[in-house]
Structures are given as C-alpha cells and as structure tokens.
Design a protein around this motif. Structure first.
Motif, short mmCIF file in Angstrom:
data_model
loop_
_atom_site.label_atom_id
_atom_site.label_comp_id
_atom_site.label_asym_id
_atom_site.label_seq_id
_atom_site.Cartn_x
_atom_site.Cartn_y
_atom_site.Cartn_z
N UNK A 175 -1.98 -8.74 12.16
CA UNK A 175 -0.84 -8.40 11.29
C UNK A 175 0.38 -8.55 12.34
N UNK A 176 1.56 -9.14 11.85
CA UNK A 176 2.45 -8.91 12.70
C UNK A 176 3.88 -8.08 12.02
N UNK A 177 5.09 -7.60 12.78
CA UNK A 177 6.06 -6.77 12.40
C UNK A 177 5.67 -5.34 11.73
N UNK A 178 4.46 -4.89 12.35
CA UNK A 178 4.39 -3.54 12.06
C UNK A 178 4.82 -2.66 13.38
N UNK A 179 5.14 -1.49 12.94
CA UNK A 179 5.81 -0.46 13.98
C UNK A 179 4.55 0.61 14.30
N UNK A 180 4.11 0.25 15.48
CA UNK A 180 3.08 1.24 15.96
C UNK A 180 3.49 2.40 16.88
N UNK A 181 3.36 3.61 16.71
CA UNK A 181 2.29 4.28 15.65
C UNK A 181 2.87 4.66 14.12
N UNK A 182 4.27 4.45 14.15
CA UNK A 182 4.92 4.67 12.78
C UNK A 182 4.13 4.37 11.38
N UNK B 104 -7.51 2.92 15.35
CA UNK B 104 -8.66 3.80 15.06
C UNK B 104 -8.42 5.25 15.31
N UNK B 105 -7.53 5.62 16.31
CA UNK B 105 -7.22 6.91 16.34
C UNK B 105 -6.71 7.77 15.17
N UNK B 106 -5.77 6.87 14.78
CA UNK B 106 -5.13 7.41 13.56
C UNK B 106 -5.85 7.46 12.04
N UNK B 107 -6.53 6.25 11.97
CA UNK B 107 -7.10 5.86 10.72
C UNK B 107 -8.57 6.20 10.56
N UNK B 108 -9.38 6.43 11.53
CA UNK B 108 -10.76 6.83 11.52
C UNK B 108 -10.87 8.06 10.73
N UNK C 267 2.14 6.54 8.76
CA UNK C 267 2.53 6.59 7.31
C UNK C 267 1.54 6.24 6.41
N UNK C 268 0.68 5.18 6.74
CA UNK C 268 -0.59 4.58 6.02
C UNK C 268 -1.62 5.66 5.95
N UNK D 64 0.80 -1.07 -0.13
CA UNK D 64 0.09 -0.05 -0.04
C UNK D 64 0.89 1.33 0.04
N UNK D 65 2.00 1.26 0.93
CA UNK D 65 2.80 2.45 0.66
C UNK D 65 3.35 2.66 -0.62
N UNK D 66 3.60 1.72 -1.32
CA UNK D 66 4.17 1.69 -2.54
C UNK D 66 3.37 2.04 -3.91
#
Length: 247
Positions: free
Chosen positions: A155-162, A195-199, A166-167, A142-144
């Motif tokens: 999901x695994x391996x995500x950096x939260x909240x970074x 939810x806070x970031x993407x709503x 970015x999304x 999605x980033x690309x």
C-alpha cells in the motif's frame, strides 16, 4: 503524503483481458464476471495503482479473481486520467503534479458512485483489494464500514502509525497485507508496526511477506525473476484465500 520511484516502475504483462467495460453509476469500470455460478450479492472491488484501468496487468488480475469465483469490478476512479503506461520506467513523469488532481477529494466520489449503484443493483457485501495507490482506499472504505473484507498489496499513502491505530480501533473488516523486502511506501519498520498494532485484531489480521520483492511486485512485477513471480502468485493466492474466508 508522497510516492516513491517504484510507484511508476514495472513490467507490462502479456495476456488478453476477458472482461467487459461497463458504466456503473456513471463511471467507466472493467467488470470481470465468473463463468460459473457465483453469489450475485457480492462484489470484489479492485482498487488499482496509478496506472488505473488502462494497464492490462490490472485487467488480467481482475480476470484471475473472476476465475476464482468473484465478480470483480475495477472502477476508473482516476476519472480517465491514469498515468500513461509509457511513463512506466521513464523516470521523467511528475507524479507529484499528477497527484495534485487525484487526491481523495477527486477520486473517492467516483468510487462511491460505483458502490452506490452496485448496492442499488442488489449487492450487499463488498470485498476490496488495493494495490499501491489503491491501498489507501481499502483503508478508507474499511474506516467507513463499506467493506466486509480488506486486502492490500504494497500500500501507498498510509500514515504510519496513525492509520494502523485507526484501523485497529474503528474498522470491522478483516485485513490482509501483502508486504515485501524493498518498499519505501510500506517499509520494514511500517510492517513491524502493523504487526505490533494489529496482531490480535478481533475481526482478523494477517501479513504476508515476500522476500526479494519490491514495491509494485503484486501487479507490475518482472515475472522473469523467479522471486518476483513467486511473490506475485503468492500475493494473489493469499488474497483469494482471504476473500473466500471473510467476504
């Protein structure tokens, strides 16, 4: 980045895969094709957990997506070195050592080779559904700007909240997250942060929550547990509906 004990736990499901093994872009893939007419320019990328293409659960889920009208391609982006099924629940497998040779630099080029070959064959629109390890790649694609629609379960391996920030700032693909009660890789705090970031994320955002389920439920859950069975079926249903709407 790290994994949790639930990343290599689960139950093998019963069933006989109906798809075929094909080589796409030089990479072995499991391909599940609808038996009814379907849009030939669209492909759903099924991005697996660490058990990869060999695990029957993954192939059965790909078949289920095909039954719902999506040509589904499950690439072996683990270069033939998925964690063996007999390591599931053993408690002795060194997943950290395994990951040392299965980072993004090792795996993403294989995934990109498949995508490039599919594009050359006329595919113009991709959706991606990623489970555990595969969730990382849903975000990266999605980033690309590679995919038109994104879904991930535990999901695994995500950096939260970074990664969530970015999304929200760079991605264009509508995002579905299937989450659950017990998940050290994407815990309740991370779910709330998403939810806070993407709503309000303009392309679209939705998070489903499955009570009583544990990381891995959507692909390796124990179907004898009614809550887990409902969670697996619910995550699948929500992903199908999301892809129908957005892919």
């Amino acid at each position: 980045m790290s994994f949790c004990k639930d990343c290599i736990k689960g139950v093998t499901h019963d069933g006989t895969p109906e798809g075929k093994i094909e080589t796409i872009g030089g990479i072995e893939c499991y391909v599940a094709t609808p038996t009814v007419d379907y849009p030939k320019n669209k492909v759903l990328l099924f991005l697996t957990d660490v058990f990869g293409l060999p695990l029957v659960n993954n192939k059965l889920l790909a078949d289920d997506f095909a039954r719902n009208g999506f040509k589904t391609v499950l690439p072996d982006y683990l270069h033939g070195d998925a964690i063996p099924e007999d390591a599931m629940n053993a408690g002795t497998f060194d997943i950290g050592k395994w990951f040392a040779t299965h980072g993004t630099a090792d795996t993403r080029p294989l995934l990109d080779s498949v995508i490039t070959a599919l594009k050359a064959d006329g595919v113009t629109s991709f959706g991606a559904t990623g489970y555990c390890f595969g969730g990382r790649y849903v975000f990266d694609l999605a980033f690309d700007g590679v995919i038109a629609s994104a879904a991930t379960s535990h999901p695994s391996l995500l950096q939260v909240p970074a990664d969530l920030e970015k999304y929200a700032s760079t991605a264009k693909a509508p995002l579905l997250i299937n989450s659950c009660t017990t998940d050290n890789m994407f815990p309740l705090e991370a779910q709330a942060k998403a939810d806070e970031i993407l709503t309000g994320f303009a392309p679209g955002y939705k998070r489903e929550y499955f009570e009583g389920c544990t990381h891995g439920f959507a692909v390796r859950g124990d179907l004898s547990d009614p809550k887990v069975k409902a969670g697996k079926e619910g995550a699948f249903k929500s992903t199908v509906e999301w892809m129908i709407k957005h892919m």
